[in-house]
Design a protein around this motif. Structure first.
Motif, PDB file in Angstrom:
ATOM      1  N   GLN A   1      18.833  66.129  60.704  1.00  8.16           N
ATOM      2  CA  GLN A   1      18.794  66.518  59.247  1.00  8.16           C
ATOM      3  C   GLN A   1      19.160  67.879  59.530  1.00  8.16           C
ATOM      4  O   GLN A   1      19.117  68.487  61.022  1.00  8.16           O
ATOM      5  N   VAL A   2      20.420  68.070  58.558  1.00  4.93           N
ATOM      6  CA  VAL A   2      20.861  69.985  58.784  1.00  4.93           C
ATOM      7  C   VAL A   2      20.489  70.123  57.834  1.00  4.93           C
ATOM      8  O   VAL A   2      21.246  69.384  56.790  1.00  4.93           O
TER       9      VAL A   2
ATOM     10  N   ALA B   1      22.897  67.723  54.707  1.00  3.41           N
ATOM     11  CA  ALA B   1      23.380  66.625  54.806  1.00  3.41           C
ATOM     12  C   ALA B   1      22.142  65.967  56.414  1.00  3.41           C
ATOM     13  O   ALA B   1      21.877  66.449  57.096  1.00  3.41           O
ATOM     14  N   VAL B   2      22.028  64.668  56.227  1.00  2.00           N
ATOM     15  CA  VAL B   2      21.718  63.932  57.458  1.00  2.00           C
ATOM     16  C   VAL B   2      22.869  63.488  58.238  1.00  2.00           C
ATOM     17  O   VAL B   2      23.922  62.349  57.515  1.00  2.00           O
TER      18      VAL B   2
ATOM     19  N   ARG C   1      27.549  61.757  57.961  1.00  4.59           N
ATOM     20  CA  ARG C   1      26.959  62.382  57.652  1.00  4.59           C
ATOM     21  C   ARG C   1      26.970  62.239  55.862  1.00  4.59           C
ATOM     22  O   ARG C   1      27.723  60.953  55.244  1.00  4.59           O
ATOM     23  N   ARG C   2      25.757  61.676  55.619  1.00  3.89           N
ATOM     24  CA  ARG C   2      25.067  61.219  54.446  1.00  3.89           C
ATOM     25  C   ARG C   2      24.565  62.972  53.128  1.00  3.89           C
ATOM     26  O   ARG C   2      23.362  62.685  53.983  1.00  3.89           O
ATOM     27  N   ALA C   3      24.701  63.007  52.734  1.00  6.27           N
ATOM     28  CA  ALA C   3      24.565  63.688  52.016  1.00  6.27           C
ATOM     29  C   ALA C   3      23.499  62.836  50.761  1.00  6.27           C
ATOM     30  O   ALA C   3      23.991  62.560  50.303  1.00  6.27           O
ATOM     31  N   PRO C   4      22.289  64.265  50.195  1.00  6.64           N
ATOM     32  CA  PRO C   4      21.343  63.513  48.900  1.00  6.64           C
ATOM     33  C   PRO C   4      21.997  63.279  47.667  1.00  6.64           C
ATOM     34  O   PRO C   4      23.152  63.507  47.629  1.00  6.64           O
TER      35      PRO C   4
END
Length: 116
Positions: free
Chosen positions: A111-112, A91-92, A38-41
């Motif tokens: 997207q979550v 995150a994505v 995952r990649r958070a903003p």
């Protein structure tokens, strides 16, 4: 088309649950390891959980006890059950697979978003 296709993302309130699913598209891939990142903003991509064809499942410390990864090796699918979600899980989420040659494959991401 990306070799891996995710589904199941969305918006949920804190404390809620979501289930992500991922499958390999196109011709069959000889897959060893599958998992989720995952990649958070504003943050770097991080590993969430991985599951090999044989061996131990690995989870990020931040999701242990809340997330469960499962896999159908015959179908090349992997799911991620996410419980007790918090805004920090926003995150994505990307599906990941590695074949026995060491080639990595990625989905386009789903997207979550967890609202407080």
């Amino acid at each position: 088309q990306a070799p891996l296709v995710e589904s199941g993302g969305g918006l949920v309130q804190a404390g809620g649950s979501l289930r992500l699913s991922c499958g390999a598209s196109g011709s069959a891939l000889s897959i060893n390891r599958m998992g989720w990142y995952r990649r958070a903003p504003g943050k770097q991509r991080e590993r969430v959980a991985t599951i090999p064809r044989r061996g131990s499942i690995e989870y990020a410390d931040s999701v242990k006890g809340r997330f469960t990864i499962s896999r159908d090796a015959a179908k090349n699918t992997v799911d991620l059950q996410m419980n007790s979600l918090s805004p920090e899980d926003t995150a994505v989420y990307f599906c990941y697979a590695a074949d026995f040659r060491g080639v990595n494959y990625w989905g386009r991401g789903t997207q979550v978003t967890v609202s407080s």
